[in-house]
Write a protein that holds these residues in place. Structure first.
Motif, PDB file in Angstrom:
ATOM      1  N   SER A   1       0.829  -1.217   0.000  1.00  0.00           N
ATOM      2  CA  SER A   1       0.000   0.000   0.000  1.00  0.00           C
ATOM      3  C   SER A   1       0.860   1.262   0.000  1.00  0.00           C
ATOM      4  N   GLU A   2       2.131   1.124   0.391  1.00  0.00           N
ATOM      5  CA  GLU A   2       3.084   2.244   0.363  1.00  0.00           C
ATOM      6  C   GLU A   2       3.866   2.273  -0.947  1.00  0.00           C
ATOM      7  N   ASN A   3       3.434   1.432  -1.901  1.00  0.00           N
ATOM      8  CA  ASN A   3       4.086   1.351  -3.221  1.00  0.00           C
ATOM      9  C   ASN A   3       5.520   0.835  -3.164  1.00  0.00           C
ATOM     10  N   ILE A   4       5.831   0.067  -2.127  1.00  0.00           N
ATOM     11  CA  ILE A   4       7.150  -0.574  -2.048  1.00  0.00           C
ATOM     12  C   ILE A   4       7.052  -1.886  -2.823  1.00  0.00           C
ATOM     13  N   THR A   5       7.931  -2.077  -3.785  1.00  0.00           N
ATOM     14  CA  THR A   5       7.882  -3.334  -4.553  1.00  0.00           C
ATOM     15  C   THR A   5       9.168  -4.157  -4.433  1.00  0.00           C
ATOM     16  N   THR A   6      10.248  -3.536  -3.983  1.00  0.00           N
ATOM     17  CA  THR A   6      11.468  -4.318  -3.749  1.00  0.00           C
ATOM     18  C   THR A   6      11.881  -4.149  -2.289  1.00  0.00           C
ATOM     19  N   ILE A   7      11.988  -5.272  -1.596  1.00  0.00           N
ATOM     20  CA  ILE A   7      12.363  -5.236  -0.185  1.00  0.00           C
ATOM     21  C   ILE A   7      13.598  -6.095   0.018  1.00  0.00           C
ATOM     22  N   ILE A   8      14.634  -5.505   0.598  1.00  0.00           N
ATOM     23  CA  ILE A   8      15.753  -6.337   1.045  1.00  0.00           C
ATOM     24  C   ILE A   8      15.515  -6.622   2.522  1.00  0.00           C
ATOM     25  N   ALA A   9      15.247  -7.883   2.816  1.00  0.00           N
ATOM     26  CA  ALA A   9      15.020  -8.293   4.209  1.00  0.00           C
ATOM     27  C   ALA A   9      16.381  -8.322   4.904  1.00  0.00           C
ATOM     28  N   THR A  10      16.465  -7.592   6.015  1.00  0.00           N
ATOM     29  CA  THR A  10      17.771  -7.434   6.686  1.00  0.00           C
ATOM     30  C   THR A  10      17.684  -7.790   8.168  1.00  0.00           C
ATOM     31  N   PRO A  11      17.533  -9.080   8.493  1.00  0.00           N
ATOM     32  CA  PRO A  11      17.521  -9.438   9.914  1.00  0.00           C
ATOM     33  C   PRO A  11      18.832  -9.037  10.599  1.00  0.00           C
ATOM     34  N   HIS A  12      18.725  -8.747  11.895  1.00  0.00           N
ATOM     35  CA  HIS A  12      19.910  -8.364  12.657  1.00  0.00           C
ATOM     36  C   HIS A  12      20.953  -9.492  12.657  1.00  0.00           C
ATOM     37  N   TYR A  13      22.208  -9.095  12.579  1.00  0.00           N
ATOM     38  CA  TYR A  13      23.318 -10.039  12.729  1.00  0.00           C
ATOM     39  C   TYR A  13      24.284  -9.449  13.750  1.00  0.00           C
ATOM     40  N   VAL A  14      24.540 -10.214  14.792  1.00  0.00           N
ATOM     41  CA  VAL A  14      25.486  -9.762  15.816  1.00  0.00           C
ATOM     42  C   VAL A  14      26.535 -10.852  15.991  1.00  0.00           C
ATOM     43  N   CYS A  15      27.790 -10.519  15.775  1.00  0.00           N
ATOM     44  CA  CYS A  15      28.866 -11.509  15.897  1.00  0.00           C
ATOM     45  C   CYS A  15      28.844 -12.177  17.261  1.00  0.00           C
ATOM     46  N   GLY A  16      29.053 -13.473  17.251  1.00  0.00           N
ATOM     47  CA  GLY A  16      29.128 -14.200  18.514  1.00  0.00           C
ATOM     48  C   GLY A  16      27.768 -14.611  19.060  1.00  0.00           C
ATOM     49  N   ARG A  17      26.700 -14.107  18.437  1.00  0.00           N
ATOM     50  CA  ARG A  17      25.350 -14.502  18.868  1.00  0.00           C
ATOM     51  C   ARG A  17      24.895 -15.696  18.037  1.00  0.00           C
ATOM     52  N   ASN A  18      23.782 -16.249  18.420  1.00  0.00           N
ATOM     53  CA  ASN A  18      23.231 -17.390  17.709  1.00  0.00           C
ATOM     54  C   ASN A  18      22.411 -16.893  16.508  1.00  0.00           C
ATOM     55  N   ASN A  19      23.114 -16.437  15.470  1.00  0.00           N
ATOM     56  CA  ASN A  19      22.420 -15.879  14.310  1.00  0.00           C
ATOM     57  C   ASN A  19      21.865 -17.002  13.431  1.00  0.00           C
ATOM     58  N   PRO A  20      20.697 -16.795  12.815  1.00  0.00           N
ATOM     59  CA  PRO A  20      20.165 -17.809  11.909  1.00  0.00           C
ATOM     60  C   PRO A  20      21.116 -18.056  10.741  1.00  0.00           C
ATOM     61  N   GLU A  21      21.227 -19.304  10.328  1.00  0.00           N
ATOM     62  CA  GLU A  21      22.108 -19.659   9.211  1.00  0.00           C
ATOM     63  C   GLU A  21      21.571 -19.052   7.905  1.00  0.00           C
ATOM     64  N   PRO A  22      22.461 -18.640   7.018  1.00  0.00           N
ATOM     65  CA  PRO A  22      22.020 -18.100   5.724  1.00  0.00           C
ATOM     66  C   PRO A  22      21.093 -19.044   4.951  1.00  0.00           C
ATOM     67  N   ASP A  23      21.336 -20.357   5.028  1.00  0.00           N
ATOM     68  CA  ASP A  23      20.458 -21.306   4.320  1.00  0.00           C
ATOM     69  C   ASP A  23      19.030 -21.228   4.843  1.00  0.00           C
ATOM     70  N   TYR A  24      18.918 -21.082   6.154  1.00  0.00           N
ATOM     71  CA  TYR A  24      17.586 -20.971   6.758  1.00  0.00           C
ATOM     72  C   TYR A  24      16.924 -19.658   6.348  1.00  0.00           C
ATOM     73  N   LEU A  25      17.709 -18.579   6.340  1.00  0.00           N
ATOM     74  CA  LEU A  25      17.166 -17.279   5.930  1.00  0.00           C
ATOM     75  C   LEU A  25      16.697 -17.333   4.476  1.00  0.00           C
ATOM     76  N   GLU A  26      17.441 -18.040   3.642  1.00  0.00           N
ATOM     77  CA  GLU A  26      17.051 -18.154   2.234  1.00  0.00           C
ATOM     78  C   GLU A  26      15.727 -18.913   2.104  1.00  0.00           C
ATOM     79  N   LYS A  27      15.553 -19.955   2.891  1.00  0.00           N
ATOM     80  CA  LYS A  27      14.268 -20.677   2.876  1.00  0.00           C
ATOM     81  C   LYS A  27      13.124 -19.743   3.288  1.00  0.00           C
ATOM     82  N   LEU A  28      13.382 -18.953   4.320  1.00  0.00           N
ATOM     83  CA  LEU A  28      12.359 -17.999   4.767  1.00  0.00           C
ATOM     84  C   LEU A  28      12.073 -16.961   3.676  1.00  0.00           C
ATOM     85  N   ARG A  29      13.139 -16.505   3.037  1.00  0.00           N
ATOM     86  CA  ARG A  29      12.959 -15.514   1.963  1.00  0.00           C
ATOM     87  C   ARG A  29      12.036 -16.063   0.874  1.00  0.00           C
ATOM     88  N   LEU A  30      12.264 -17.315   0.481  1.00  0.00           N
ATOM     89  CA  LEU A  30      11.435 -17.921  -0.567  1.00  0.00           C
ATOM     90  C   LEU A  30       9.970 -18.015  -0.119  1.00  0.00           C
TER      91      LEU A  30
END
Ligand SMILES: [Fe+2]
Length: 249
Positions: free
Chosen positions: A43-72
């Motif tokens: 509704s805000e006319n946004i058509t391209t979104i880069i999803a940018t979950p937080h990443y903090v070194c040393g934390r339990n960050n989600p694996e890129p493969d998992y993020l890619e599955k979520l993206r799909l």
């Protein structure tokens, strides 16, 4: 003074900073909220979104493969809302020394697979630390994009320092919501001045939900059309396209 852009009908906006993937950070709590955020973004006319979950070194960050599955999964939902909507992947990376290593190993993600890296710091971080960090990223072949640059205390009303960062090779992202506000809103006035001075490269919604930090863009663009005396196609289209093309600005 309004500029010639007031006669152009803008649409199909880019949002390069969004916490829209479900259950991975302090953004969307589940897929239902993600879908509601997507509807708002549409509704805000946004058509391209880069999803940018937080990443903090040393934390339990989600694996890129998992993020890619979520993206799909989220892309599928987005397609049902607007067939032109595309969801890409990145991280908003909280800077620390080991970030470079995590980027090189592919554990932390650049924006849409480009060299652009959305990087954030503590709001009270010193200017020297920010400057040294972006320089380190650049020296390692990355193109840092300073997330929500309006937040850092050391940069507040310091266009000289923002210019110095840009000169070093850093790009500046501000949150669209910060641009919205009348003349009594000194932060909004300052941000529009930064934009008019060509010191902002990207807009992001930094959306986290539908209510408190929703995906907004259209209202910000309307304010920019009225109040920023600059060609808006750079910040709205040309610069974000450079991310997708992996070309520097
Ligand atoms: Fe963010």
């Amino acid at each position: 003074m309004a500029n010639d852009d007031s006669y152009i009908e803008f649409k199909n906006y880019f949002d390069i900073h969004a916490h829209i993937l479900p259950e991975v950070d302090d953004g969307a709590t589940d897929l239902t909220e993600t879908v509601n955020m997507l509807k708002l973004a549409a509704s805000e006319n946004i058509t391209t979104i880069i999803a940018t979950p937080h990443y903090v070194c040393g934390r339990n960050n989600p694996e890129p493969d998992y993020l890619e599955k979520l993206r799909l999964r989220v892309q599928k939902e987005a397609y049902d809302i607007n067939k032109d909507m595309r969801i890409l992947l990145g991280n908003e990376i909280f800077y620390s020394e080991s970030v470079i290593e995590d980027l090189k190993r592919g554990k932390a993600l650049t924006l849409a697979g480009s060299r652009y890296v959305l990087v954030e710091f503590s709001i009270s971080e010193s200017y020297n630390t920010i400057y040294n960090a972006v320089t380190k990223l650049i020296n390692n072949g990355y193109w840092p994009v300073l997330a929500h640059a309006e937040r850092y205390i050391c940069l507040h009303k310091r266009t000289d320092l923002i210019k110095e960062l840009i000169k070093a090779g850093c790009y500046i992202q501000v949150n669209a919501s910060g641009i919205v506000g009348n003349i009594l809103n000194s932060k909004a006035v300052y941000l529009r001045k930064l934009i008019s001075s060509g010191l902002v490269h990207f807009l992001g919604s930094d959306c986290h939900d539908c209510n408190i930090r929703p995906p907004i863009m259209e209202t910000a663009v309307r304010y920019m059309i009225k109040k920023c005396d600059i060609n808006l196609s750079e910040i709205l289209y040309e610069n974000p396209f450079k991310i997708l093309e992996n070309n520097y600005i």
